[in-house]
Design an enzyme around this catalytic site. Sequence first.
Site, short mmCIF file in Angstrom:
data_model
loop_
_atom_site.label_atom_id
_atom_site.label_comp_id
_atom_site.label_asym_id
_atom_site.label_seq_id
_atom_site.Cartn_x
_atom_site.Cartn_y
_atom_site.Cartn_z
N ASP A 146 0.84 -1.20 0.00
CA ASP A 146 0.00 0.00 0.00
C ASP A 146 0.88 1.26 0.00
O ASP A 146 0.62 2.23 -0.69
CB ASP A 146 -0.91 -0.01 1.23
CG ASP A 146 -1.66 -1.33 1.35
OD1 ASP A 146 -2.74 -1.45 0.78
OD2 ASP A 146 -1.12 -2.26 2.00
N HIS A 162 -4.47 -3.57 5.91
CA HIS A 162 -4.20 -3.82 4.49
C HIS A 162 -5.52 -4.22 3.84
O HIS A 162 -5.88 -5.39 3.74
CB HIS A 162 -3.16 -4.93 4.31
CG HIS A 162 -3.09 -5.40 2.89
ND1 HIS A 162 -2.67 -4.59 1.86
CD2 HIS A 162 -3.46 -6.57 2.30
CE1 HIS A 162 -2.77 -5.24 0.72
NE2 HIS A 162 -3.25 -6.45 0.96
P1 NAI Z 1 -1.42 -18.49 -4.41
O1 NAI Z 1 -2.74 -19.12 -4.25
O2 NAI Z 1 -0.77 -18.44 -5.74
O3 NAI Z 1 -0.39 -19.23 -3.43
C1 NAI Z 1 -0.68 -19.51 -2.11
C2 NAI Z 1 0.06 -20.81 -1.75
O4 NAI Z 1 -0.07 -21.00 -0.35
C3 NAI Z 1 -0.51 -22.03 -2.44
O5 NAI Z 1 0.53 -22.72 -3.10
C4 NAI Z 1 -1.08 -22.86 -1.28
O6 NAI Z 1 -0.93 -24.25 -1.48
C5 NAI Z 1 -0.24 -22.36 -0.12
N1 NAI Z 1 -0.86 -22.54 1.20
C6 NAI Z 1 -2.16 -22.41 1.53
N2 NAI Z 1 -2.34 -22.69 2.83
C7 NAI Z 1 -1.13 -23.00 3.34
C8 NAI Z 1 -0.67 -23.39 4.62
N3 NAI Z 1 -1.51 -23.55 5.63
N4 NAI Z 1 0.65 -23.62 4.77
C9 NAI Z 1 1.50 -23.50 3.74
N5 NAI Z 1 1.12 -23.14 2.51
C10 NAI Z 1 -0.17 -22.89 2.30
O7 NAI Z 1 -1.55 -17.03 -3.76
P2 NAI Z 1 -0.55 -15.79 -3.88
O8 NAI Z 1 -0.91 -14.96 -5.04
O9 NAI Z 1 0.84 -16.27 -3.74
O10 NAI Z 1 -0.99 -14.97 -2.57
C11 NAI Z 1 -0.74 -15.47 -1.28
C12 NAI Z 1 -1.47 -14.62 -0.24
O11 NAI Z 1 -0.98 -13.29 -0.23
C13 NAI Z 1 -2.98 -14.47 -0.50
O12 NAI Z 1 -3.64 -14.61 0.76
C14 NAI Z 1 -3.12 -13.06 -0.99
O13 NAI Z 1 -4.40 -12.54 -0.72
C15 NAI Z 1 -2.05 -12.37 -0.18
N6 NAI Z 1 -1.60 -11.06 -0.67
C16 NAI Z 1 -1.29 -10.11 0.27
C17 NAI Z 1 -0.84 -8.86 -0.10
C18 NAI Z 1 -0.50 -7.83 0.94
O14 NAI Z 1 -0.20 -6.69 0.55
N7 NAI Z 1 -0.51 -8.12 2.23
C19 NAI Z 1 -0.72 -8.51 -1.52
C20 NAI Z 1 -1.02 -9.58 -2.44
C21 NAI Z 1 -1.46 -10.80 -2.01
#
Ligand code: NAI
Length: 327
Positions: free
Chosen positions: A161, A189
């Site tokens: 952000d 966030h």
């Molecule tokens: P993605 O779906 O591509 O990858 C997430 C991975 O986490 C998947 O491979 C899944 O198998 C794994 N996973 C799920 N539960 C798990 C657990 N209990 N232990 C270990 N691994 C686990 O998602 P992406 O794009 O990588 O995003 C990840 C997270 O980041 C999402 O929650 C998204 O909303 C968040 N995010 C946060 C931002 C921020 O500014 N704080 C910005 C962009 C995304």
Amino acid sequence: SKKPVRVAVTGAAGQIGYALLFRIASGEMLGKDQPVILQLLEIPDEKAQNALKGVIMELEDCAFPLLVGIEAHSDPMTAFKDTDYALLVGARPRGPGMERADLLAANAQIFTVQGKALNAVASRNVKVLVVGNPANTNAYIAMKSAPDLPAKNFTAMLRLDHNRAASQIASKTGKAVAGIEKLAVWGNHSPTMYADYRFATIDGQSVKTLINDEAWNRDVFLPTVGKRGAAIIAARGLSSAASAANAAIDHMRDWALGTNGKWVTMGIPSDGSYGIPKDVMFGYPVTCEGGEYKIVQGLEIDAFSQECINKTLKELTDEQDGVKHLL
Ligand code: NAI
């Protein structure tokens, strides 16, 4: 040469993981003289573990001189063993028909387990960054589940952000983004975050004076920064993984190596500053030095800012109340 440090990353086979791990391994997060051991966690699911194997093969094929070890895990109790840094990226995304309460509950379960594991096996100085959404509340849950670790070691990512706000200001003023100082983002966030450029300077000049347009602040700037994630999904068909990974690198690097007096934004447990109740995981302007962050104090909060802060605070306390019974 320096002793290697252990860096745990969850959700390592996901989109953000793919944009993050190679930069950690190349030294962009902790310095070009700091060897690292990656401790990667994915869910036990065969597909996820296979995908993780593929990522590890690519990490090996980069032959990064600073990458002295790579581990694949499916259990947080082994993934977090002795870890010095933990980037909690993996989270449960909102599925079709899933209510907000279900989403909070599913993530509360994940971050309770991971907080307990950190509490049991991580380095006592572990620096934790929660990226997985809802990031502030997930960080709050992990912190509350790790009573033997200092609460201040748990943080949530507001840096994306912050960087989005900086980029909007640079383009509005026609100046280079590198010249921006003293930008703050308050709160959650989420689209309720309050990006605040009242104190900011760009090349030493006041941003507020340069822009001089309160309607732009309220009606263009704040909604643009707040809804930037949705705009990227609409354009790309996928979420903002590379900029999120970049923000995670920025957050950890600045926390570990210091900001030289520059303000950055981190989601941290409140110490009561600016009237935010203690322990609420809230975005604050901070400076970092010697591995510690410090809230920028003494900023004047005018009526509009107070209104914005109250709104994002209300959202956060509602989220926290929604998970209290699960802790
Ligand atoms: P993605 O779906 O591509 O990858 C997430 C991975 O986490 C998947 O491979 C899944 O198998 C794994 N996973 C799920 N539960 C798990 C657990 N209990 N232990 C270990 N691994 C686990 O998602 P992406 O794009 O990588 O995003 C990840 C997270 O980041 C999402 O929650 C998204 O909303 C968040 N995010 C946060 C931002 C921020 O500014 N704080 C910005 C962009 C995304």
